[in-house]
Design a protein around this motif. Structure first.
Motif, PDB file in Angstrom:
ATOM      1  N   SER A 231       0.287  -3.527  -5.181  1.00  0.00           N
ATOM      2  CA  SER A 231      -1.087  -3.347  -5.631  1.00  0.00           C
ATOM      3  C   SER A 231      -1.157  -2.234  -6.683  1.00  0.00           C
ATOM      4  N   HIS A 232      -1.907  -2.511  -7.739  1.00  0.00           N
ATOM      5  CA  HIS A 232      -2.073  -1.533  -8.821  1.00  0.00           C
ATOM      6  C   HIS A 232      -3.549  -1.253  -9.097  1.00  0.00           C
ATOM      7  N   GLY A 233      -4.341  -1.294  -8.018  1.00  0.00           N
ATOM      8  CA  GLY A 233      -5.770  -1.054  -8.192  1.00  0.00           C
ATOM      9  C   GLY A 233      -6.121   0.393  -8.487  1.00  0.00           C
ATOM     10  N   GLY A 234      -5.161   1.285  -8.430  1.00  0.00           N
ATOM     11  CA  GLY A 234      -5.440   2.701  -8.671  1.00  0.00           C
ATOM     12  C   GLY A 234      -4.153   3.460  -8.942  1.00  0.00           C
ATOM     13  N   VAL A 235      -4.248   4.786  -8.912  1.00  0.00           N
ATOM     14  CA  VAL A 235      -3.091   5.642  -9.201  1.00  0.00           C
ATOM     15  C   VAL A 235      -2.149   5.662  -7.997  1.00  0.00           C
ATOM     16  N   TRP A 236      -0.854   5.604  -8.255  1.00  0.00           N
ATOM     17  CA  TRP A 236       0.139   5.699  -7.183  1.00  0.00           C
ATOM     18  C   TRP A 236       0.341   7.164  -6.817  1.00  0.00           C
ATOM     19  N   GLU A 237       0.390   7.419  -5.476  1.00  0.00           N
ATOM     20  CA  GLU A 237       0.525   8.793  -4.984  1.00  0.00           C
ATOM     21  C   GLU A 237       1.397   8.804  -3.724  1.00  0.00           C
ATOM     22  N   CYS A 238       1.896   9.979  -3.403  1.00  0.00           N
ATOM     23  CA  CYS A 238       2.516  10.264  -2.101  1.00  0.00           C
ATOM     24  C   CYS A 238       3.517   9.216  -1.597  1.00  0.00           C
ATOM     25  N   PRO A 239       4.626   8.986  -2.306  1.00  0.00           N
ATOM     26  CA  PRO A 239       5.615   8.036  -1.808  1.00  0.00           C
ATOM     27  C   PRO A 239       6.505   8.647  -0.723  1.00  0.00           C
ATOM     28  N   ASP A 240       7.206   7.779  -0.018  1.00  0.00           N
ATOM     29  CA  ASP A 240       8.229   8.198   0.939  1.00  0.00           C
ATOM     30  C   ASP A 240       9.281   7.101   0.940  1.00  0.00           C
ATOM     31  N   LEU A 241      10.541   7.477   1.004  1.00  0.00           N
ATOM     32  CA  LEU A 241      11.645   6.505   1.015  1.00  0.00           C
ATOM     33  C   LEU A 241      12.578   6.839   2.161  1.00  0.00           C
ATOM     34  N   PHE A 242      12.895   5.839   2.997  1.00  0.00           N
ATOM     35  CA  PHE A 242      13.809   6.104   4.115  1.00  0.00           C
ATOM     36  C   PHE A 242      14.453   4.805   4.588  1.00  0.00           C
ATOM     37  N   PRO A 265      -7.121  -2.630   0.589  1.00  0.00           N
ATOM     38  CA  PRO A 265      -7.763  -3.930   0.845  1.00  0.00           C
ATOM     39  C   PRO A 265      -9.233  -3.833   1.267  1.00  0.00           C
ATOM     40  N   ASN A 266      -9.611  -2.775   1.978  1.00  0.00           N
ATOM     41  CA  ASN A 266     -11.013  -2.656   2.385  1.00  0.00           C
ATOM     42  C   ASN A 266     -11.767  -1.604   1.575  1.00  0.00           C
ATOM     43  N   GLY A 267     -11.159  -1.163   0.480  1.00  0.00           N
ATOM     44  CA  GLY A 267     -11.853  -0.260  -0.442  1.00  0.00           C
ATOM     45  C   GLY A 267     -11.344   1.169  -0.415  1.00  0.00           C
ATOM     46  N   GLY A 268     -11.272   1.765  -1.601  1.00  0.00           N
ATOM     47  CA  GLY A 268     -10.868   3.170  -1.707  1.00  0.00           C
ATOM     48  C   GLY A 268      -9.364   3.334  -1.544  1.00  0.00           C
ATOM     49  N   SER A 269      -8.976   4.435  -0.904  1.00  0.00           N
ATOM     50  CA  SER A 269      -7.555   4.783  -0.850  1.00  0.00           C
ATOM     51  C   SER A 269      -6.870   4.189   0.386  1.00  0.00           C
ATOM     52  N   GLY A 270      -5.587   3.828   0.228  1.00  0.00           N
ATOM     53  CA  GLY A 270      -4.822   3.248   1.331  1.00  0.00           C
ATOM     54  C   GLY A 270      -3.333   3.295   1.025  1.00  0.00           C
ATOM     55  N   THR A 271      -2.527   2.887   2.013  1.00  0.00           N
ATOM     56  CA  THR A 271      -1.069   3.017   1.864  1.00  0.00           C
ATOM     57  C   THR A 271      -0.369   1.674   1.999  1.00  0.00           C
ATOM     58  N   PHE A 289      10.742 -10.200   0.943  1.00  0.00           N
ATOM     59  CA  PHE A 289       9.519  -9.384   0.935  1.00  0.00           C
ATOM     60  C   PHE A 289       8.723  -9.609  -0.347  1.00  0.00           C
ATOM     61  N   ALA A 290       9.440  -9.930  -1.424  1.00  0.00           N
ATOM     62  CA  ALA A 290       8.801 -10.020  -2.738  1.00  0.00           C
ATOM     63  C   ALA A 290       7.590 -10.957  -2.803  1.00  0.00           C
ATOM     64  N   PRO A 291       7.643 -12.162  -2.189  1.00  0.00           N
ATOM     65  CA  PRO A 291       6.486 -13.052  -2.336  1.00  0.00           C
ATOM     66  C   PRO A 291       5.183 -12.419  -1.866  1.00  0.00           C
ATOM     67  N   SER A 292       5.269 -11.580  -0.844  1.00  0.00           N
ATOM     68  CA  SER A 292       4.042 -11.018  -0.291  1.00  0.00           C
ATOM     69  C   SER A 292       3.471  -9.903  -1.158  1.00  0.00           C
ATOM     70  N   VAL A 293       4.216  -9.413  -2.118  1.00  0.00           N
ATOM     71  CA  VAL A 293       3.663  -8.361  -2.967  1.00  0.00           C
ATOM     72  C   VAL A 293       3.477  -8.809  -4.416  1.00  0.00           C
ATOM     73  N   THR A 294       3.729 -10.086  -4.681  1.00  0.00           N
ATOM     74  CA  THR A 294       3.544 -10.550  -6.064  1.00  0.00           C
ATOM     75  C   THR A 294       2.078 -10.832  -6.355  1.00  0.00           C
ATOM     76  N   ASP A 295       1.295 -11.070  -5.308  1.00  0.00           N
ATOM     77  CA  ASP A 295      -0.089 -11.472  -5.547  1.00  0.00           C
ATOM     78  C   ASP A 295      -1.010 -10.274  -5.761  1.00  0.00           C
ATOM     79  N   GLU A 296      -0.409  -9.085  -5.914  1.00  0.00           N
ATOM     80  CA  GLU A 296      -1.195  -7.875  -6.184  1.00  0.00           C
ATOM     81  C   GLU A 296      -1.972  -7.395  -4.964  1.00  0.00           C
ATOM     82  N   LYS A 297      -1.865  -8.116  -3.866  1.00  0.00           N
ATOM     83  CA  LYS A 297      -2.640  -7.676  -2.698  1.00  0.00           C
ATOM     84  C   LYS A 297      -1.889  -6.628  -1.902  1.00  0.00           C
TER      85      LYS A 297
END
Ligand code: FRU
Length: 534
Positions: A231-242, A265-271, A289-297
């Motif tokens: 999703s690219h509806g806003g600015v990317w922040e606070c990542p974590d990789l593990f 998905p329900n508005g405003g900020s989310g992770t 995993f890719a198909p589920s994130v291609t739709d921008e959702k």
């Protein structure tokens, strides 16, 4: 609009809408017993006073879970950021400590992480003990105001006394913003045992960057990820990789958490999150995993509106082995105008994450940590029942729903509509419903009539929904209510929803309901919970 101006604008809009000119001063009357103000969570972490946003620097060391947080000690709205600090031996009971990091000539102290430098790679340790190293973003508010683009950069600080005092490294910043990119922040660092190097991930506008270092001071750029995914509806922040071991198969996959504001998905900020592989240089999305994130959702760790900027604890001992997560229980859409004055906002409950391969691909499951069971002050079985309309739980559950844990297992009726769940209410007719609708295959959380929502048009505009992952006939709902919040862990943590609310009188009635048709409650249990601040 960038973050600083955006948040100031939000505060101002809130004030304009409600004709206040200044942030309200905290009420400190003797009638306000400690942590007993209206809407004060009783078993969630909240700051003693004033403003809090993101959790920061979560690290475990010497028997203590550290929780630092974005904090403005002079007001109950966002401002020059400090790192507030608390420690806990169980992630449940917290001890407040003095502010750990103050703004300085390089800027405010924005979000970041902390690690134990076990091998003293930084050379900043003393007396043979490993130092704690915090890595954070310095945000130069003056530079931003002056129209510069390089006003955010990454710095470090170290502690040699179990996090009680911190010294900023003289060579800061350690990752300067040479390319002059606005939104260049929120470093999360981890030691890669295989490659014997530190790996850093931070957020840059619409993607993340990976860097590596032998010593936490000298950093080398590795790669970018994300421009084309999620999703690219806003600015990317606070990542974590593990890395995580996938349950059952035992294979290792890498999880990348990524907060975004707005665009949830329900508005405003989310992770949202991504699952893939990391070879020490590049993060590659797993094809399943890719198909589920291609739709921008995107795919989200929590579908409620109040879980943001969450990351996981560093340095959890191997013998424990859990991946422990906690987020900020609010949303930038309204965080600064919610109806509390002495303090603003709380953290979510701590959660243990696991990774499973499902029919839809790899998915994170979240479960409340087992340490929370210490809060139970009793246990009440709820009998199996056929539910149509409303079922008052009071006779079986003589406890206030204001502080309650509930475990329920329902059985979906064959081929019939079913829309059911839990309803909290009070004598003012305010009510909150959290449930499942079999026709839409969605869990939902409805706070539209839950009390005070006049402070923001964005707060109670719609019922929040979450897709159901499981197709089991049994629907399991594990719930926590804490005065002003609800957390749902459904189907063993496959779907999570966290929402806050502000009833003008504490909820004191609890019912099960079946809105259309009927549903069978197979079994249930309710646990009145104790507060943690006494
Ligand atoms: C996320 C965030 C971070 C930033 C911090 C500032 O909520 O915007 O990106 O570091 O808050 O307080």
């Amino acid at each position: 609009m960038n973050k600083t101006t955006a948040t100031l604008a939000i505060a101002l809009l809130g004030c304009l809408a409600h004709s206040c000119t200044q942030p309200a001063e905290p009420e400190e009357t003797s009638e306000n017993a400690y942590y007993q103000e209206p809407h004060r969570p009783q078993f969630h972490f909240s700051p003693e006073k004033m403003w809090m946003n993101d959790p920061n620097g979560m690290v475990y060391y010497d028997g203590e879970y550290h929780l630092f947080y974005q904090h403005y000690p002079d007001s109950n709205v966002w401002g020059p950021m400090h790192w507030g600090h608390a420690v806990s031996r169980d992630m449940v009971h917290w001890e407040h400590l003095p502010i750990a990091l103050y703004p300085d000539s390089l800027g405010y102290i924005f979000s970041g992480s902390a690690v134990v430098d076990w091998n003293n790679t930084s050379g900043l340790g003393e007396n043979g003990q490993p130092p704690l190293i915090a890595m954070f973003t310095h945000h130069d508010a003056e530079g931003e105001k002056a129209g510069r683009n390089d006003y955010q950069y990454q710095s470090i600080a170290y502690s040699n006394d179990r996090g009680r005092s911190w010294t900023k490294y003289a060579g800061n910043p350690v990752v300067p913003n040479t390319e002059k990119i606005r939104d260049f922040r929120d470093p999360k660092v981890r030691w890669d045992e295989n490659l014997q190097q530190w790996i850093l991930v931070f957020a840059v506008q619409n993607h993340v960057k990976f860097w590596s270092s032998p010593d936490l001071k000298n950093w080398t750029y590795l790669s970018d990820f994300g421009r084309e995914w999620g999703s690219h509806g806003g600015v990317w922040e606070c990542p974590d990789l593990f890395p995580m071991q996938v349950e059952e198969s035992g294979e290792t996959k890498w999880v990348l958490l990524l907060s975004i504001n707005p665009g949830s998905p329900n508005g405003g900020s989310g992770t949202q999150y991504f699952v893939g592989d990391f070879d020490g240089k590049n993060f590659t999305l797993d094809p399943s995993f890719a198909p589920s994130v291609t739709d921008e959702k995107g795919v989200w760790i929590d579908y409620g509106r109040d879980d943001y900027a969450g990351v996981t604890w560093s340095d959890i001992p191997e013998e424990d082995g859990r991946r422990l997560f906690l987020g900020w229980m609010s949303n930038w859409d309204y965080a600064q105008v919610v109806p509390t004055t002495a303090w603003r906002s709380a953290m979510t409950l701590p959660r243990a994450l696991s990774l499973k391969k499902t029919e839809q691909g790899y998915r994170l499951f979240s479960q409340p940590v087992r340490e929370l069971e210490a809060l139970r002050s009793g246990a009440h079985a709820i009998e199996s029942a056929e539910i149509t309309g409303l079922l008052d739980l009071a006779p079986q559950l003589p406890a206030s729903p204001a502080l309650l844990e509930l475990e329920l297992e329902f059985e979906l009726p064959d081929g019939e509509p079913a829309d059911f769940g839990v309803e909290l209410s009070n004598s003012k007719g305010e009510l909150y419903r959290i449930g499942y609708n079999a026709a839409t295959r969605q869990f939902y959380s409805g706070r539209t009539k839950s009390g005070n929502h006049s402070f923001s048009d964005k707060f109670a505009a719609a019922v929040h929904t979450a897709p159901r992952l499981s197709s089991d006939k049994a629907v399991r709902m594990h719930l926590f209510f804490d005065v002003a919040s609800a957390e749902l862990f459904a189907d063993g943590g496959a779907t999570v929803m966290t929402d806050i609310f502000f009833p003008t009188e504490d909820f004191n009635q609890i019912k099960l309901y079946a809105e259309q048709g009927r549903v069978k409650l197979l079994k249930g249990a309710g646990y009145p919970l104790k507060g943690i601040w006494k």
